[in-house]
Motif scaffolding. Structure first.
Motif, PDB file in Angstrom:
ATOM      1  N   MET A 157      37.805   9.761  28.183  1.00 55.75           N
ATOM      2  CA  MET A 157      36.965   9.094  27.181  1.00 55.75           C
ATOM      3  C   MET A 157      37.082   9.765  25.825  1.00 55.75           C
ATOM      4  O   MET A 157      37.146   9.099  24.788  1.00 55.75           O
ATOM      5  N   ILE A 158      37.108  11.085  25.823  1.00 49.46           N
ATOM      6  CA  ILE A 158      37.193  11.814  24.551  1.00 49.46           C
ATOM      7  C   ILE A 158      38.574  11.643  23.929  1.00 49.46           C
ATOM      8  O   ILE A 158      38.705  11.372  22.721  1.00 49.46           O
ATOM      9  N   VAL A 159      39.618  11.786  24.739  1.00 47.51           N
ATOM     10  CA  VAL A 159      40.984  11.654  24.231  1.00 47.51           C
ATOM     11  C   VAL A 159      41.248  10.248  23.700  1.00 47.51           C
ATOM     12  O   VAL A 159      42.028  10.060  22.756  1.00 47.51           O
ATOM     13  N   ALA A 160      40.572   9.256  24.271  1.00 48.18           N
ATOM     14  CA  ALA A 160      40.793   7.866  23.865  1.00 48.18           C
ATOM     15  C   ALA A 160      40.247   7.554  22.476  1.00 48.18           C
ATOM     16  O   ALA A 160      40.582   6.509  21.898  1.00 48.18           O
ATOM     17  N   GLU A 161      39.429   8.434  21.912  1.00 51.11           N
ATOM     18  CA  GLU A 161      38.932   8.206  20.551  1.00 51.11           C
ATOM     19  C   GLU A 161      40.101   8.273  19.565  1.00 51.11           C
ATOM     20  O   GLU A 161      41.013   9.081  19.720  1.00 51.11           O
ATOM     21  N   PRO A 162      40.093   7.413  18.541  1.00 48.83           N
ATOM     22  CA  PRO A 162      41.281   7.254  17.695  1.00 48.83           C
ATOM     23  C   PRO A 162      41.549   8.385  16.711  1.00 48.83           C
ATOM     24  O   PRO A 162      42.672   8.542  16.237  1.00 48.83           O
ATOM     25  N   THR A 163      40.541   9.186  16.357  1.00 51.74           N
ATOM     26  CA  THR A 163      40.739  10.245  15.368  1.00 51.74           C
ATOM     27  C   THR A 163      40.219  11.573  15.900  1.00 51.74           C
ATOM     28  O   THR A 163      39.421  11.621  16.840  1.00 51.74           O
ATOM     29  N   ARG A 164      40.659  12.684  15.285  1.00 49.88           N
ATOM     30  CA  ARG A 164      40.191  14.001  15.687  1.00 49.88           C
ATOM     31  C   ARG A 164      38.678  14.130  15.440  1.00 49.88           C
ATOM     32  O   ARG A 164      37.950  14.710  16.248  1.00 49.88           O
ATOM     33  N   ARG A 165      38.209  13.572  14.330  1.00 50.17           N
ATOM     34  CA  ARG A 165      36.778  13.611  14.020  1.00 50.17           C
ATOM     35  C   ARG A 165      35.980  12.893  15.107  1.00 50.17           C
ATOM     36  O   ARG A 165      34.944  13.393  15.565  1.00 50.17           O
ATOM     37  N   ALA A 166      36.471  11.718  15.534  1.00 50.35           N
ATOM     38  CA  ALA A 166      35.776  10.956  16.574  1.00 50.35           C
ATOM     39  C   ALA A 166      35.812  11.696  17.906  1.00 50.35           C
ATOM     40  O   ALA A 166      34.843  11.678  18.675  1.00 50.35           O
ATOM     41  N   GLN A 167      36.938  12.362  18.199  1.00 49.06           N
ATOM     42  CA  GLN A 167      37.023  13.137  19.445  1.00 49.06           C
ATOM     43  C   GLN A 167      36.014  14.279  19.446  1.00 49.06           C
ATOM     44  O   GLN A 167      35.369  14.551  20.464  1.00 49.06           O
ATOM     45  N   ILE A 168      35.868  14.943  18.283  1.00 43.49           N
ATOM     46  CA  ILE A 168      34.871  16.005  18.177  1.00 43.49           C
ATOM     47  C   ILE A 168      33.467  15.428  18.371  1.00 43.49           C
ATOM     48  O   ILE A 168      32.629  16.001  19.080  1.00 43.49           O
ATOM     49  N   GLY A 169      33.225  14.270  17.746  1.00 40.95           N
ATOM     50  CA  GLY A 169      31.925  13.616  17.894  1.00 40.95           C
ATOM     51  C   GLY A 169      31.644  13.238  19.333  1.00 40.95           C
ATOM     52  O   GLY A 169      30.524  13.405  19.829  1.00 40.95           O
TER      53      GLY A 169
END
Length: 413
Positions: A157-169
């Protein structure tokens, strides 16, 4: 020679009592679905506590509970569309559904949610036997590796986020909500309602209040256009079937919610999924999850939803033919309720002062938190609200907040 007697196939009295219980349960599911922050689980637990005094058999009380759960999965999409207050099950669909509402396609979205849930009921009849047999055969292996499966789901789920900022979030949302769940879910709060618990204030804070706070600066709901569905029949059927299959599988698994299942299955669909596809599929996941939790109780003896926990507490037998008939009828009732009430709900909200409305709904969520979990429920609601603001403000999906359930489960394995 004595004349042959003719035995009625159906007992008229039992049939009428069953229909009455389906009607009562459906009404309860409609009420719980339309009140932001309230879940059918709460009504089911109330019924379970009163079951010994109800002038009906435990099985009929269970029929009412199951009907309430099914209808709730149809109707709960309406507040999520109009007010932005979803259940945990509908959390993943809030943003796509709101985009449709803001585009003036709210009435179409209402019909898409109703179709997704109704098609999930139909797909359940086809998927019931093969999915149940497959899960029975593989359940010991799955449970032996459940911890690894849950960790893999979190990482994916985390890796699937499109940006590094979104992954951190996403990681922050997952971690903080998991910690919140680990601290609070084991608490048995002193509350006015015996049917309460910590889940209601946690979900209301994580998934409801942040959306309302963000929406207070907006302009409310714009005028809505015609309700015609602007998606092909094949696309609607494909996304509904995918959602139903995902809901069928997670109906057997602890910790993996309908929202998480929706994210996973939609990512696997060819050609991607637009907002309409998300709305259809997530509605299907939610309803199928409720239906297959019944099969999980029958096949492996494990209640996977609050409604099934309450059902088990009544001591009712798992009479699948009767219960599945109740599911089918409740599904039709839920479909009709959404089509009847949904447009009106949107119109009322659209004509209201959204700032006043948001404050009023937040106040309602606080009251519900107090009724269901007492003073500690209000505190949990406040902390959950702060955590719930994190993922969207960093560009991540709210589904990461399901760490509130995944974290404690991983720690318990």
């Amino acid at each position: 020679m004595e004349p042959l007697g003719v035995q009625p196939v159906l007992d008229p009295e039992l049939t009428l009592l069953t229909l009455a219980c389906i009607g009562v349960g459906s009404a309860m599911g409609a009420i719980s679905g339309l009140i932001p922050g309230l879940h059918a689980n709460n009504f089911a637990l109330v019924l379970a506590s009163f079951a010994p005094t109800v002038p009906a058999s435990p099985l009929l009380v269970g029929v009412a509970m199951l009907s309430a759960g099914v209808v709730h999965t149809f109707v709960n999409a309406v507040p999520a569309l109009a007010l932005g207050v979803p259940d945990a099950e509908t959390a993943v669909t809030t943003l796509p559904a709101h985009r449709l509402v803001q585009q003036g396609r709210g009435e179409e979205a209402i019909r898409l949610t109703a179709l997704g849930s109704l098609l999930a009921v139909c797909c359940g009849a086809v998927l019931a036997i093969p999915v149940t047999r497959g899960m029975e055969a593989n359940y010991p292996t799955i449970m032996a590796h459940m911890e690894l499966l849950l960790v893999a789901v979190v990482v994916a789920m985390i890796v699937a986020e499109p940006t590094r900022r979104a992954q951190i979030g996403g990681a922050i949302g997952m971690g903080t909500s998991a910690l919140l769940g680990a601290v609070t879910l084991s608490i048995d709060p002193a509350a006015p309602l015996d049917a309460g618990g910590m889940l209601a204030p946690l979900f209301a804070g994580l998934f409801g209040a942040p959306i309302l706070l963000d929406a207070m600066a907006g302009g409310g709901i714009p005028d809505q256009q015609d309700p015609k569905i602007r998606s092909t029949r094949r696309r609607v059927l494909a996304t509904a079937a995918a959602g139903a299959l995902a809901g069928a599988v997670v109906g057997y698994l602890p910790g993996i919610s309908a929202a998480i299942a929706a994210v996973a299955v939609l990512a696997l669909l060819p050609g991607g999924v637009d907002d309409r596809g998300y709305v259809v599929a997530t509605s299907g996941v939610d309803t199928a999850n409720t239906i297959f939790a019944l099969f999980a109780l029958s096949a492996i003896g494990q209640p996977r939803t609050g409604v099934m926990v309450a059902f088990q507490e009544t001591g009712a037998p798992v009479d699948l033919p009767l219960l599945l008939a109740a599911v089918a009828l409740s599904g039709v009732i839920g479909f009709l309720i959404v089509l009847t009430v949904g447009d009106w709900y949107l119109q009322v909200v659209g004509g209201a002062d959204y700032r006043v409305l948001s404050v009023s709904v937040i106040a309602l969520l606080i009251v519900l938190s107090a009724l269901l979990a007492g003073p500690i429920g209000i505190a949990a609601f406040g902390v959950a609200t702060l955590i719930g603001l994190i993922p969207p403000h960093l560009g991540a999906r709210r589904v990461h907040l399901m760490g509130v359930l995944i974290g404690p489960l991983v720690l318990s394995l």
